[in-house]
Design an enzyme around this catalytic site. Structure first.
Site, PDB file in Angstrom:
ATOM      1  N   ARG A 136       1.761  14.523  12.957  1.00 32.68           N
ATOM      2  CA  ARG A 136       2.105  14.257  11.564  1.00 32.68           C
ATOM      3  C   ARG A 136       2.071  15.499  10.667  1.00 32.68           C
ATOM      4  O   ARG A 136       1.279  15.569   9.719  1.00 32.68           O
ATOM      5  CB  ARG A 136       1.206  13.158  10.987  1.00 32.68           C
ATOM      6  CG  ARG A 136       1.340  11.870  11.745  1.00 32.68           C
ATOM      7  CD  ARG A 136       0.589  10.756  11.116  1.00 32.68           C
ATOM      8  NE  ARG A 136       1.326  10.091  10.059  1.00 32.68           N
ATOM      9  CZ  ARG A 136       0.870   9.056   9.386  1.00 32.68           C
ATOM     10  NH1 ARG A 136      -0.321   8.597   9.633  1.00 32.68           N
ATOM     11  NH2 ARG A 136       1.594   8.491   8.446  1.00 32.68           N
TER      12      ARG A 136
ATOM     13  N   VAL B 286       3.605  18.329   7.829  1.00 35.88           N
ATOM     14  CA  VAL B 286       4.234  18.154   6.512  1.00 35.88           C
ATOM     15  C   VAL B 286       5.278  19.251   6.266  1.00 35.88           C
ATOM     16  O   VAL B 286       5.588  19.565   5.134  1.00 35.88           O
ATOM     17  CB  VAL B 286       3.184  18.142   5.367  1.00 35.88           C
ATOM     18  CG1 VAL B 286       2.391  16.853   5.370  1.00 35.88           C
ATOM     19  CG2 VAL B 286       2.266  19.350   5.449  1.00 35.88           C
ATOM     20  N   ASP B 287       5.803  19.793   7.366  1.00 32.84           N
ATOM     21  CA  ASP B 287       6.760  20.896   7.234  1.00 32.84           C
ATOM     22  C   ASP B 287       7.994  20.516   6.416  1.00 32.84           C
ATOM     23  O   ASP B 287       8.499  21.319   5.616  1.00 32.84           O
ATOM     24  CB  ASP B 287       7.167  21.426   8.622  1.00 32.84           C
ATOM     25  CG  ASP B 287       7.645  20.326   9.556  1.00 32.84           C
ATOM     26  OD1 ASP B 287       7.106  19.205   9.467  1.00 32.84           O
ATOM     27  OD2 ASP B 287       8.558  20.564  10.365  1.00 32.84           O
ATOM     28  N   LEU B 288       8.464  19.280   6.574  1.00 34.33           N
ATOM     29  CA  LEU B 288       9.671  18.888   5.822  1.00 34.33           C
ATOM     30  C   LEU B 288       9.395  18.860   4.323  1.00 34.33           C
ATOM     31  O   LEU B 288      10.247  19.224   3.515  1.00 34.33           O
ATOM     32  CB  LEU B 288      10.181  17.508   6.260  1.00 34.33           C
ATOM     33  CG  LEU B 288      10.572  17.319   7.718  1.00 34.33           C
ATOM     34  CD1 LEU B 288      11.255  15.963   7.920  1.00 34.33           C
ATOM     35  CD2 LEU B 288      11.498  18.425   8.180  1.00 34.33           C
TER      36      LEU B 288
ATOM     37  N   ASP C 138       4.879   0.488  11.814  1.00 32.91           N
ATOM     38  CA  ASP C 138       3.634  -0.083  11.298  1.00 32.91           C
ATOM     39  C   ASP C 138       3.422  -1.547  11.721  1.00 32.91           C
ATOM     40  O   ASP C 138       2.380  -2.127  11.403  1.00 32.91           O
ATOM     41  CB  ASP C 138       3.599   0.015   9.767  1.00 32.91           C
ATOM     42  CG  ASP C 138       3.332   1.437   9.289  1.00 32.91           C
ATOM     43  OD1 ASP C 138       3.028   2.292  10.129  1.00 32.91           O
ATOM     44  OD2 ASP C 138       3.434   1.678   8.077  1.00 32.91           O
TER      45      ASP C 138
ATOM     46  N   LYS D 166       0.831  -1.214   0.000  1.00 32.33           N
ATOM     47  CA  LYS D 166       0.000   0.000   0.000  1.00 32.33           C
ATOM     48  C   LYS D 166       0.864   1.262   0.000  1.00 32.33           C
ATOM     49  O   LYS D 166       0.646   2.177  -0.794  1.00 32.33           O
ATOM     50  CB  LYS D 166      -0.901   0.018   1.242  1.00 32.33           C
ATOM     51  CG  LYS D 166      -1.590   1.345   1.481  1.00 32.33           C
ATOM     52  CD  LYS D 166      -2.396   1.350   2.762  1.00 32.33           C
ATOM     53  CE  LYS D 166      -1.640   1.755   3.993  1.00 32.33           C
ATOM     54  NZ  LYS D 166      -1.472   3.195   4.223  1.00 32.33           N
ATOM     55  N   ASN D 167       1.836   1.279   0.907  1.00 33.56           N
ATOM     56  CA  ASN D 167       2.602   2.510   1.070  1.00 33.56           C
ATOM     57  C   ASN D 167       3.465   2.831  -0.141  1.00 33.56           C
ATOM     58  O   ASN D 167       3.857   3.973  -0.340  1.00 33.56           O
ATOM     59  CB  ASN D 167       3.466   2.441   2.332  1.00 33.56           C
ATOM     60  CG  ASN D 167       2.623   2.657   3.586  1.00 33.56           C
ATOM     61  OD1 ASN D 167       1.437   2.965   3.487  1.00 33.56           O
ATOM     62  ND2 ASN D 167       3.229   2.489   4.742  1.00 33.56           N
TER      63      ASN D 167
ATOM     64  N   ILE E  70       8.736   6.725  16.585  1.00 30.22           N
ATOM     65  CA  ILE E  70       8.364   7.441  15.350  1.00 30.22           C
ATOM     66  C   ILE E  70       7.140   8.334  15.560  1.00 30.22           C
ATOM     67  O   ILE E  70       7.148   9.495  15.189  1.00 30.22           O
ATOM     68  CB  ILE E  70       8.075   6.450  14.187  1.00 30.22           C
ATOM     69  CG1 ILE E  70       9.207   5.419  14.037  1.00 30.22           C
ATOM     70  CG2 ILE E  70       7.821   7.206  12.882  1.00 30.22           C
ATOM     71  CD1 ILE E  70      10.500   5.942  13.482  1.00 30.22           C
TER      72      ILE E  70
ATOM     73  N   CYS F 219      -4.430   8.867   9.685  1.00 26.70           N
ATOM     74  CA  CYS F 219      -4.543   8.119  10.936  1.00 26.70           C
ATOM     75  C   CYS F 219      -4.360   9.039  12.139  1.00 26.70           C
ATOM     76  O   CYS F 219      -3.559   9.971  12.102  1.00 26.70           O
ATOM     77  CB  CYS F 219      -3.464   7.049  11.007  1.00 26.70           C
ATOM     78  SG  CYS F 219      -3.934   5.513  10.237  1.00 26.70           S
TER      79      CYS F 219
ATOM     80  N   ARG G 274      -8.628  -0.006   4.851  1.00 26.73           N
ATOM     81  CA  ARG G 274      -7.702   0.950   4.237  1.00 26.73           C
ATOM     82  C   ARG G 274      -6.402   0.255   3.823  1.00 26.73           C
ATOM     83  O   ARG G 274      -5.748   0.692   2.885  1.00 26.73           O
ATOM     84  CB  ARG G 274      -7.366   2.075   5.223  1.00 26.73           C
ATOM     85  CG  ARG G 274      -8.518   3.014   5.496  1.00 26.73           C
ATOM     86  CD  ARG G 274      -8.047   4.225   6.265  1.00 26.73           C
ATOM     87  NE  ARG G 274      -6.737   4.623   5.776  1.00 26.73           N
ATOM     88  CZ  ARG G 274      -5.779   5.160   6.511  1.00 26.73           C
ATOM     89  NH1 ARG G 274      -5.973   5.384   7.771  1.00 26.73           N
ATOM     90  NH2 ARG G 274      -4.635   5.489   5.981  1.00 26.73           N
TER      91      ARG G 274
END
Ligand code: UD1
Length: 423
Positions: free
Chosen positions: A123, A125-127, A308, A22-23, A330, A118, A400
């Site tokens: 989480r 998204v700055d990077l 995960d 999936k990822n 993480i 999730c 999902r």
């Protein structure tokens, strides 16, 4: 809303086919936006998340054909009809945010909602955004949307990530392949899905070197052509079934699973007393009788133990003969499965990012609630090994990321079925 009912106690025996990751698939789908020619993905998983992504791509003007029998997805982005990814689509699935980079690289601008996803922590998204800025994009955030523009094209840059991020590494790659000049990514994530994305991009004519190591070098090209690419096997799906077989006992072949991608998990499984063997067709997992042994581990970026698989490994260690310590490094809020596992009788003490699991000889089935994708499958694993009936509610989380979960487990002897949830 569906729920899953499991009567625990049956060992698992048989073969479980492992599908495409999936990822990886979600980022490969985003890569389809980069070329005006067809990009064909083989070994595609058919999941709620990949369907969301398909819908989003279609709304951007990508012509999509899904051939179920051969698990092939054909994407043809001859023209980009829209550069807007609305909140309703991105909030459902965080990886949709990955259309920003390809749109920016190909068309020069994009407006993409900030993601949801999730409930496992902040989480941000700055990077991702800093990397695009380093490549010359102008970025503003307005009313929950990222508006990005690089009207004269992106420029290659040297980007050193302050910490390892899978998403930021992939997303930057997806943009840098069409930037002018060279991009160097330092402290890049090394997950197999990143190497898979690089393989696909290179098959499309990109020049990406070093994917799978912590330094990735990309020489931008002016356009990419079509390609055919098989999605790498899902190491998280494989690891999940490995842990299910370990918890329930039995002998299962995970067909297509890649031994070399699961080293950290295999170390934990072996320390727990589970037999793991690499075979030509995949990975064989065996456990017959006796209690599993306690194991301490911490999650880390690849090649460390995957976050995960943390919830699923916790489910196994609930039955261990002693105390295990699990450290989650993480995501800050990724022990939501612990109180649900406790409903089955597990003894878990969570403090900050550490969980101490004191093994008990048996768990007893109970109704539980799925909270996120990996957490929900940990409840299934616990239910398979528990005594009596476990009902896992809110299984849309499972859909999902796991295709045909009940069918795959039932084919190995598990007593598991999907039911309609009572209103
Ligand atoms: C991906 C996977 C997810 C997996 C995770 C870690 C997909 C679709 N999802 O998520 O299943 O659990 O890798 O292996 O591939 N972070 C920031 N700023 C950023 C980006 C990340 O602070 O701009 C933080 C995150 O909050 C997290 C850490 O970095 O604490 C790692 O996240 P990252 O590796 O980016 O995970 P995802 O790509 O979101």
């Amino acid at each position: 809303m569906d729920r899953i009912a499991i009567t625990g106690g049956a060992p698992l025996n048989g073969t479980i086919p492992i599908y495409g990751a999936k990822n990886s698939a979600l980022k490969l789908q985003a890569a389809g936006l980069l070329s005006a020619e067809p990009v064909i993905l083989e070994n595609m998983p058919d999941l709620a998340d990949t369907r969301f992504m398909t819908q989003l791509l279609a709304s951007l003007g990508v012509e999509i054909t899904w051939i179920k029998e051969t698990r092939t997805l054909r994407m043809h982005a001859a023209e980009i009809a829209s550069t807007i990814a609305p909140y309703d689509q991105v909030r459902k699935m965080r990886a949709s945010f990955n259309v920003l980079g390809p749109l920016l690289a190909r068309v020069g601008h994009a407006t993409v909602s900030l993601p949801g996803g999730c409930a496992i922590g902040a989480r941000p998204v700055d990077l991702h955004l800093k990397a695009f800025e380093a490549m010359g994009a102008d970025i503003v955030i307005e009313q929950g949307y990222v508006k990005a523009a690089a009207l004269r094209g992106l420029k290659g840059a040297e980007i050193e990530f302050p910490f390892v991020s899978v998403g930021a590494t992939e997303h930057t790659m997806l943009a840098a392949v069409l930037a002018k000049g060279d991009t160097v990514l330092k402290n890049a994530a090394r997950e197999p899905e990143i190497a898979d994305l690089a393989d696909c991009l290179n098959a499309m004519g990109a020049k990406v070197e070093g994917a799978g190591t912590s330094e990735i070098n990309i020489t931008g090209v002016t356009s990419l052509h079509g390609a055919k690419h098989p999605v790498v096997a899902d190491r998280i799906e494989a690891g999940t079934y490995a842990l299910a077989a370990a918890a329930a006992g039995g002998n299962v072949l995970l067909q297509g699973a890649r031994f070399e991608h699961l080293q950290a998990l295999i170390k934990v499984l072996r320390a727990a007393g589970v037999q793991v063997d690499a075979e030509a067709r995949g990975l064989r997992i065996q456990r017959n009788g006796g209690r599993v042994q306690p194991v301490d581990f911490e999650t880390e970026p690849y090649p460390g133990f995957p976050t995960d698989l943390q919830a699923q490994a916790m489910a196994l260690l609930c039955f261990a003969d002693g105390q295990s310590r699990i450290r989650e490094t993480i995501f800050e809020n990724r022990f939501m499965h612990a109180p649900e596992l406790a409903r089955l009788g597990a003894q878990i003490a969570v403090q900050g990012n550490e969980a101490v699991v004191t093994g008990v000889p048996k768990l007893l089935g109970a109704p539980v609630m799925a909270t996120d994708l990996r957490a929900s499958v940990s409840l299934v694993i616990a239910g398979l090994a528990a005594e009596g009936e476990t009902i896992v509610n809110r299984v849309y989380h499972l859909d999902r990321g796991f295709e045909r979960l009940e069918a795959k487990l039932a084919a190995c002897g598990a007593q598991i079925e999907r039911q309609k949830e009572e209103q």
